[in-house]
Design a protein around this motif. Structure first.
Motif, PDB file in Angstrom:
ATOM      1  N   THR A   8       1.615  90.445  67.510  1.00  0.00           N
ATOM      2  CA  THR A   8       1.257  89.096  67.953  1.00  0.00           C
ATOM      3  C   THR A   8       1.329  88.108  66.799  1.00  0.00           C
ATOM      4  O   THR A   8       1.852  87.004  66.937  1.00  0.00           O
ATOM      5  N   THR A  10       3.115  88.422  64.058  1.00  0.00           N
ATOM      6  CA  THR A  10       4.512  88.275  63.645  1.00  0.00           C
ATOM      7  C   THR A  10       5.254  87.325  64.577  1.00  0.00           C
ATOM      8  O   THR A  10       6.013  86.448  64.121  1.00  0.00           O
ATOM      9  N   ILE A  11       5.057  87.481  65.867  1.00  0.00           N
ATOM     10  CA  ILE A  11       5.701  86.587  66.836  1.00  0.00           C
ATOM     11  C   ILE A  11       5.190  85.162  66.648  1.00  0.00           C
ATOM     12  O   ILE A  11       5.964  84.197  66.699  1.00  0.00           O
ATOM     13  N   SER A  14       6.736  83.655  63.497  1.00  0.00           N
ATOM     14  CA  SER A  14       8.149  83.352  63.731  1.00  0.00           C
ATOM     15  C   SER A  14       8.309  82.106  64.601  1.00  0.00           C
ATOM     16  O   SER A  14       9.204  81.280  64.366  1.00  0.00           O
TER      17      SER A  14
END
Length: 96
Positions: A8, A10-11, A14
């Motif tokens: 979560t 990391t998303i 990004s």
């Protein structure tokens, strides 16, 4: 659960990075539409995109960045605290 939190985050990171980078290019296109069109290798001498399209692209990129910030900052848990209902016992006097 820690792996889900890492995914979560990391998303979210990004999305923030991508949204802000795209917002910079949308602002560049808003201030210099002809210059932004010249960087289009497919058709550099075409008409530049409309101001409405550029503003929509800017709004969408900022919305993606805000969604990423929400993913980064939200408290992570199993969600049971939010979905649980209070246990209320019904006695025979209350049912009458």
């Amino acid at each position: 659960m820690k792996s889900m939190a890492a995914i979560t985050r990391t998303i979210g990171g990004s999305a923030v990075l991508g949204g802000l980078v795209f917002a910079v290019f949308a602002l560049w296109a808003l201030f210099d539409p002809a210059g932004a069109q010249m960087s289009n290798d497919a058709d550099p001498f075409a008409a530049p995109p409309s101001t409405l399209r550029i503003c929509l692209e800017l709004a969408i990129s900022l919305a993606v960045a805000v969604g990423g910030i929400w993913l980064l900052l939200r408290p992570l848990g199993d969600g049971r605290e939010r979905r649980s209902l209070p246990n209320k016992r019904v006695t025979s006097k209350e049912s009458q």
